[in-house]
Structures are given as structure tokens and as C-alpha cells.
Design a protein around this motif. Structure first.
Motif, mmCIF file in Angstrom:
data_model
loop_
_atom_site.group_PDB
_atom_site.id
_atom_site.type_symbol
_atom_site.label_atom_id
_atom_site.label_comp_id
_atom_site.label_asym_id
_atom_site.label_seq_id
_atom_site.Cartn_x
_atom_site.Cartn_y
_atom_site.Cartn_z
ATOM 1 N N LEU A 65 0.917 -1.272 0.033
ATOM 2 C CA LEU A 65 0.065 0.002 0.075
ATOM 3 C C LEU A 65 0.765 1.130 0.077
ATOM 4 O O LEU A 65 0.610 2.091 -0.729
ATOM 5 N N LEU A 66 2.123 1.185 0.757
ATOM 6 C CA LEU A 66 3.013 2.293 0.906
ATOM 7 C C LEU A 66 3.760 2.698 -0.314
ATOM 8 O O LEU A 66 4.617 3.465 -0.397
ATOM 9 N N GLY A 67 3.791 1.593 -1.271
ATOM 10 C CA GLY A 67 4.493 1.491 -2.564
ATOM 11 C C GLY A 67 6.035 1.207 -2.100
ATOM 12 O O GLY A 67 7.231 1.443 -2.706
ATOM 13 N N LEU A 68 6.530 0.659 -0.909
ATOM 14 C CA LEU A 68 7.557 0.166 -0.445
ATOM 15 C C LEU A 68 7.909 -1.291 -1.007
ATOM 16 O O LEU A 68 9.117 -1.469 -1.341
ATOM 17 N N THR A 69 6.988 -2.158 -1.522
ATOM 18 C CA THR A 69 7.293 -3.260 -2.030
ATOM 19 C C THR A 69 6.242 -3.488 -3.052
ATOM 20 O O THR A 69 4.799 -3.522 -2.852
ATOM 21 N N PRO A 70 6.480 -3.204 -4.643
ATOM 22 C CA PRO A 70 5.492 -3.346 -5.609
ATOM 23 C C PRO A 70 4.764 -4.901 -5.743
ATOM 24 O O PRO A 70 5.718 -5.668 -5.648
ATOM 25 N N PRO A 71 3.739 -5.001 -5.700
ATOM 26 C CA PRO A 71 2.998 -6.134 -5.803
ATOM 27 C C PRO A 71 3.471 -6.726 -7.247
ATOM 28 O O PRO A 71 3.490 -6.148 -8.165
ATOM 29 N N THR A 72 3.178 -7.957 -7.246
ATOM 30 C CA THR A 72 3.473 -8.755 -8.622
ATOM 31 C C THR A 72 2.325 -8.703 -9.668
ATOM 32 O O THR A 72 2.493 -8.173 -10.761
ATOM 33 N N VAL A 73 1.018 -8.319 -8.897
ATOM 34 C CA VAL A 73 0.107 -8.294 -9.724
ATOM 35 C C VAL A 73 -0.755 -7.389 -8.901
ATOM 36 O O VAL A 73 -0.912 -7.242 -7.807
ATOM 37 N N GLY A 74 -1.725 -6.227 -9.903
ATOM 38 C CA GLY A 74 -2.767 -5.680 -9.024
ATOM 39 C C GLY A 74 -2.229 -4.164 -8.764
ATOM 40 O O GLY A 74 -0.940 -3.916 -9.021
ATOM 41 N N ALA A 75 -2.875 -3.340 -8.267
ATOM 42 C CA ALA A 75 -2.229 -2.011 -7.889
ATOM 43 C C ALA A 75 -3.064 -1.505 -6.343
ATOM 44 O O ALA A 75 -4.032 -2.204 -6.089
#
Ligand code: ADP
Length: 299
Positions: A65-75
Motif C-alpha cells: 500500500l505504501l509503495g515500498l514493495t510493488p505487488p506482482t499483480v494488481g495495484a
């Protein structure tokens, strides 16, 4: 107007935007799925309790959520702004207490507070001092000499001292004694701290009795999946325990079916989803406290 200021204006001026929006987030580390299709939305003013066992994916979700770990899928989006590309105006609206906060051991507490606080327009030394006093945090001691509980208090003041609109707490009270936990909750939920009714918070915690008193919403995460999400009062009305002689597994709306030692089955039902025809007409449906619900879903 350049491209980045256009984006900043969009993110800060769209007051109708959700405070937090997670859209089909999945996260994989190699072959291991840590988050699996997580979606939810929080409007401003919500306080979400994020609940789940060790390794359920809570920290990973908060970092996504904080943008510290980008998800593999989704946003995900915070105030309409993609978490992977948060603008400075949106960043200044955030406060985050990490599970293992990075602190500067060689600074004194008030120096650490000022160093970070001065980056934010809403910060004043007086407010930082007031928060420190309220959490009984010594401000002239070197950070490296603080006890674990004092370090956690410092992390809380660091997250709150610039009067953020969105506070994200990852197990903020795990090292605090009962007095510290009480002081933290008082601080968080007094009007002058959240400073306007639209302030939003996400709190990951195992202290379910504390959570139950303060949240507006709950999200249960199990093995990276959303097991249950909704308003606290809505869930209190719609989640019920029901005993049966046989398992009710794979029935939509049955969150868990678990065999007791005496051979009976304990079922946890989501009445928002369950077809009432599945139940006998005189079914004994019992409400659950948050602790009992957690144990029924995870025990
Ligand atoms: P929680 O906060 O609910 O305890 P976490 O989000 O910390 O759960 O971790 C969820 C799972 O993801 C755990 O099994 C953890 O070992 C794994 N995990 C977290 N970060 C990484 C990483 N960087 N690499 C590999 N696995 C990870």
C-alpha cells in the motif's frame, strides 16, 4: 503546468477519492504466494483493524500500500494516487510505523524527531514535544539507549508528529506495556491528534480487545487471502457461529468448518453470503467476540 504538478494536483485535490484502495493485489516471492487477490477500499475517516496470524501477509500488504514493495499483480492507490508513484503532496499526508523502524541511534530523541519532522509542512517542534510528553518519551536521551518499548513510542511519535491524514501502523504496540498501550490508544483517538474527522488509520495488531474498541472496519487475512472484510458493526450483525453434526465445507458463506474434540462441527457463517436454506429453520446462531471469531477462523 508540468506533468508532475498535474499528477500532484490530481492526487491532493480529489477529495472524493478513497483514502486507500487495493485492487486485486497479489504478491509472490518465487513460487510462494504471499498475497492472493486482495481488494478493499477505505473511505476517509475509516479505522481498519488488519488481523491475521504470523505470516498471513499483513506486513507485505502494508508495504504494498505504501509503495515500498510493488505487488506482482494488481495495484493500490492512496488518495487516488498509485502507490508505486506517490507524489510528494500525498507522501506528506502519510505516517507509517514499521514493525522494525529504522532509527538513528547516535541522535538524541528530539534531534531524531526534528530531523524527520522538518521534512513535513505540518510539523512543529511544539507538537512533537507534546506527543513525546503524552507517550512519556524522554526527549534528551540518545536513541541507541532507549528500551524496546521507548523505541516503539519514538516510532509512533515520528509517524504522528506531522499530523498525517493516513496513519499506517504495523504492530505498533507489540513492545508496549499496558500503560503504553493505553496512552497510544488515547493519543490516536483524541480529536486533537487525528485533528479532523477525515483522518484514516490502518492498524495491524494481535491485541484484539484493543482493536475491537477503536476500529470502524476489520480485514481478516489468512495465507494472503481476504478471509473476511467489512464494517465492524456490519460484521457483528452478520457473522455467526453455528454447530452442526457434519462439516459445512465448501458452502458459500461458510468461512470455516472445524471439528471439535467432542466430534461436533463449529461453523463460522457470513450471513451476507450464506443461502439461509442451508440452515435448519431453528438453527441456533451465536454472535462472536472479535477474539472468539479470530480463534474460530485461525485456531
Ligand atoms: P505477517 O506480517 O502477517 O506476519 P508477512 O507479510 O511479514 O506476514 O510475511 C508473509 C509471508 O511472506 C511470510 O511467509 C514471509 O516469510 C514471506 N516473506 C515476506 N517477505 C519476504 C521476502 N522478502 N522474501 C521471501 N519471503 C518473504
Amino acid at each position: 503546468m508540468n506533468e508532475s504538478s498535474t499528477q500532484a494536483d490530481l492526487c491532493t485535490q480529489d477529495e472524493s477519492a478513497a483514502a486507500v484502495e487495493a485492487v486485486h493485489i497479489s504478491m509472490r516471492y518465487g513460487p510462494v504466494t504471499v498475497l492472493d487477490d486482495v481488494s478493499f477500499t477505505l473511505v476517509p475517516g475509516s479505522v481498519l483493524g488488519l488481523v491475521g496470524g504470523n505470516g498471513a501477509g499483513k506486513t507485505t500488504l502494508l508495504r504494498c500500500l505504501l509503495g515500498l514493495t510493488p505487488p506482482t499483480v494488481g495495484a493500490s492507490r492512496l488518495y487516488g494516487c498509485d502507490s508505486r508513484d506517490l507524489t510528494d503532496p500525498v507522501r506528506t499526508r502519510l505516517g507509517y510505523v514499521a514493525q522494525r523502524p529504522e532509527l538513528y541511534d547516535w541522535l538524541r530523541v528530539r534531534e531524531q524527531l526534528a530531523l524527520f519532522g522538518q521534512l513535513y509542512p505540518g510539523w512543529t517542534a511544539a507538537h512533537a514535544r507534546e506527543l513525546s510528553l503524552r507517550l512519556d518519551l524522554p526527549d534528551d536521551v540518545r536513541v541507541g539507549n532507549l528500551s524496546p518499548g521507548e523505541r516503539q513510542r519514538l516510532a509512533i511519535v515520528l509517524a504522528m508528529q506531522h499530523r498525517p491524514d493516513l496513519l499506517i501502523f504495523d504492530e505498533p504496540v507489540s513492545s508496549l506495556d499496558p500503560v503504553g498501550r493505553r496512552d497510544f490508544l488515547r493519543l490516536l483517538f483524541e480529536h486533537d491528534t487525528l485533528h479532523h474527522a477525515a483522518a484514516t488509520a490502518i492498524i495491524s495488531s494481535h491485541l484484539l480487545d484493543d482493536l475491537e474498541r477503536v476500529v470502524t472496519h476489520l480485514l481478516f487475512l489468512q495465507q494472503g487471502r481476504v478471509q473476511l472484510f467489512g464494517g465492524r458493526d456490519e460484521l457483528a450483525d452478520c457473522v455467526r457461529e453455528f454447530d452442526s453434526g457434519a462439516a459445512l465445507e465448501r458452502v458459500p458463506g461458510v468461512l470455516r468448518s472445524r471439528r471439535r474434540a467432542d466430534g461436533s462441527w463449529q461453523n463460522v457463517l457470513d450471513l451476507r453470503v450464506l443461502d439461509p436454506a442451508v440452515l435448519p429453520p431453528t438453527a441456533d446462531l451465536r454472535a462472536l467476540s472479535l477474539v472468539d471469531l479470530y480463534l474460530a477462523l485461525n485456531g
